[in-house]
Design an enzyme around this catalytic site. Structure first.
Site, short mmCIF file in Angstrom:
data_model
loop_
_atom_site.label_atom_id
_atom_site.label_comp_id
_atom_site.label_asym_id
_atom_site.label_seq_id
_atom_site.Cartn_x
_atom_site.Cartn_y
_atom_site.Cartn_z
N LYS A 19 -7.62 -17.80 34.82
CA LYS A 19 -7.28 -18.34 33.50
C LYS A 19 -6.72 -19.76 33.59
O LYS A 19 -6.67 -20.46 32.58
CB LYS A 19 -6.34 -17.40 32.77
C1 LIG Z 1 -7.80 -11.92 32.05
C2 LIG Z 1 -8.16 -11.26 33.30
C3 LIG Z 1 -9.30 -10.48 33.41
C4 LIG Z 1 -10.19 -10.22 32.22
O1 LIG Z 1 -10.92 -11.37 31.86
P1 LIG Z 1 -11.68 -11.43 30.47
O2 LIG Z 1 -12.28 -12.79 30.43
O3 LIG Z 1 -10.67 -11.21 29.40
O4 LIG Z 1 -12.70 -10.36 30.49
C5 LIG Z 1 -9.63 -9.94 34.64
N1 LIG Z 1 -8.82 -10.11 35.70
C6 LIG Z 1 -7.70 -10.84 35.64
C7 LIG Z 1 -6.85 -10.97 36.85
C8 LIG Z 1 -7.32 -11.44 34.45
O5 LIG Z 1 -6.22 -12.15 34.39
#
Ligand SMILES: *Cc1c(COP(=O)(O)O)cnc(C)c1O
Length: 443
Positions: free
Chosen positions: A107
């Site tokens: 993210k």
């Molecule tokens: C947010 C997140 C996900 C999920 O990702 P999406 O794009 O919402 O499907 C998976 N793994 C981790 C570690 C995350 O922080």
């Protein structure tokens, strides 16, 4: 670049409006009206481009003049400051490490790019922009660090009390300055509902310039498409078809992969991997989309009962806007392109151990769900090269990882130093009235 709302394709806005508002007034999601096809020359010669250059080329094509080239370059250079390496377990199985950023999760890419873009568009504004974020764990830390000390921008992070890990909470609650954390007595879905309601509240919008930073903002999604190109580049040319396996919660990562594919990246197939929150795999199986309350699992950043990007996935597979049962017709197309798998915590723990023992690689619980899904898919499709998105560094889930592996996990300094810092959060009931009052009183 122009974008429409998934709820109404004639509701068209420019990039600035889409990024600054986050969400259309009709509560749909913004999608590009047009996805450019990148030249065959670019796709065939990815190896000649650095990660930043790939980001620049993809952005330039997508933005289509909305931002001058030198400003795009500046945004890319500030946002893409760490690599996305592919590590091979064997010839068939590869791991795309997306955790080399400041908050140790993928993210960071979206948050940093969005912060740069919003900072760019906000330059000439008088009033502060107030960004609302609901997080189930990782979003908040990435957004907090991405926006930290960005002039003219305040960030409010809502997180479910007791449902994020110790270090995740520290990432949300120790920065201060323009970052404020609300500790909500409820689930992630409750937090998300509070934020969604605030965006639709005319009283709030009259007095505060609100924006979002969840994966619903198109600025989060765009940079996530860059690393599909970057990963593809790192696979040797001319081998078996490349499939991407995406551990999913709100399905932003997977949607970004679909965008990369639509822009011309020759991705053979997608695998959607979930924990027991399996609303999308169940949809791919049955054609019925049945959202429900999320359940708590080991891979808690994927504990989502009503994935926000599902509307975008449906939209991408619907060529025509006004189809009577859009979800049904999208289904036929979508299940051709995406295979869904779901795994429970017991299997996930075993997979963490298996990857450690078999490949001497420490995979986190989210990546482990992806590993299991890829393994399952390759039983039927052995002649493929699979890339699992490793969405976070294993040390972010320290207690569970150490319990599963029976040994200490090394925590990178940029995370470990947080445990000494003091948590500052506003305790909040799961109440919209409270949230609204608090916002009006403070901004
Ligand atoms: C947010 C997140 C996900 C999920 O990702 P999406 O794009 O919402 O499907 C998976 N793994 C981790 C570690 C995350 O922080």
């Amino acid at each position: 670049m122009k974008l429409y709302s998934t709820k109404n394709r004639s509701n068209i806005v420019d990039l600035k409006e889409a990024v600054m508002k986050g969400l259309p007034d009709d509560n749909g999601l913004f999608m590009p009206t047009h996805l450019p096809t990148l030249s065959a020359d670019f796709i065939n010669n990815l190896a000649d481009f650095s990660f930043q250059e790939i980001g620049f080329e993809v952005c330039k094509a997508l933005f289509d003049g909305a931002i001058p080239d030198e400003d795009i370059l500046n945004i890319i250079q500030k946002a893409l400051t760490f690599p996305a390496p592919v590590v091979s377990l064997d010839n068939q199985k590869h791991i795309l490490e997306l955790f080399h950023g400041p908050s140790l999760a993928f993210k960071d890419f979206g948050a940093r790019f969005m912060a740069q873009l919003m900072g760019y568009f906000n330059q000439k504004e008088e009033k502060d922009l107030v960004i609302l974020v609901a997080t189930s764990g990782d979003t908040g830390g990435a957004v907090a660090s991405g926006f930290y000390q960005t002039p003219g921008i305040e960030v409010i992070i809502l997180y479910p009390s007791g449902k994020v890990s110790f270090l995740q909470e520290k990432q949300l609650t120790t920065l201060g300055h323009n970052i404020t954390a609300l500790e909500v007595d409820g689930t992630f879905d409750d937090c998300q509902a509070l934020v969604k309601k605030a965006f639709l509240d005319p009283d709030l919008n009259d007095s505060i310039r609100l924006s979002s930073a969840n994966s619903i903002n198109i600025a989060r999604l765009i940079p996530q498409s860059f690393y599909y190109f970057e990963a593809y580049k790192q696979m040797n040319q001319g081998g078996d078809p490349v499939v991407f396996c995406v551990p999913s919660g709100n399905f932003g990562n997977l949607t970004a992969g679909l965008l990369a594919q639509k822009m011309g990246l020759p991705i053979h197939h997608f695998i959607a991997a979930t924990n027991s929150n399996d609303v999308v795999p169940a949809y791919l199986e049955s054609g019925n989309y049945v959202p429900r309350q999320s359940e708590r699992t080991l891979s808690n950043a994927m504990d989502v009962g009503n994935p926000s990007n599902f509307a975008r996935m449906v939209d991408l597979y619907n060529a025509v806007a006004a189809i009577e049962t859009p979800e049904k017709s999208a289904w036929i197309e979508m299940k051709e392109a995406i295979t869904g798998y779901t795994f429970n915590d017991v299997s996930t723990e075993k997979a963490v151990l298996e990857v450690q023992e078999k490949y001497n690689y420490t995979i986190d619980p989210h990546g482990a769900v992806g590993y299991l899904a890829l393994k399952e898919y390759q039983k039927e499709h052995p002649n493929t090269r699979g890339i699992v998105l490793e969405t976070a560094h294993p040390s972010k889930f320290l207690e569970d990882m150490e319990r599963i592996l029976g040994r200490d996990i090394l925590v990178p300094e940029r995370l470990s130093s947080l445990s000494e810092k003091e948590k500052v959060a506003v305790p909040s009931p799961n109440s919209y009235a409270f949230f609204k009052e608090w916002l009006l009183g403070n901004y």
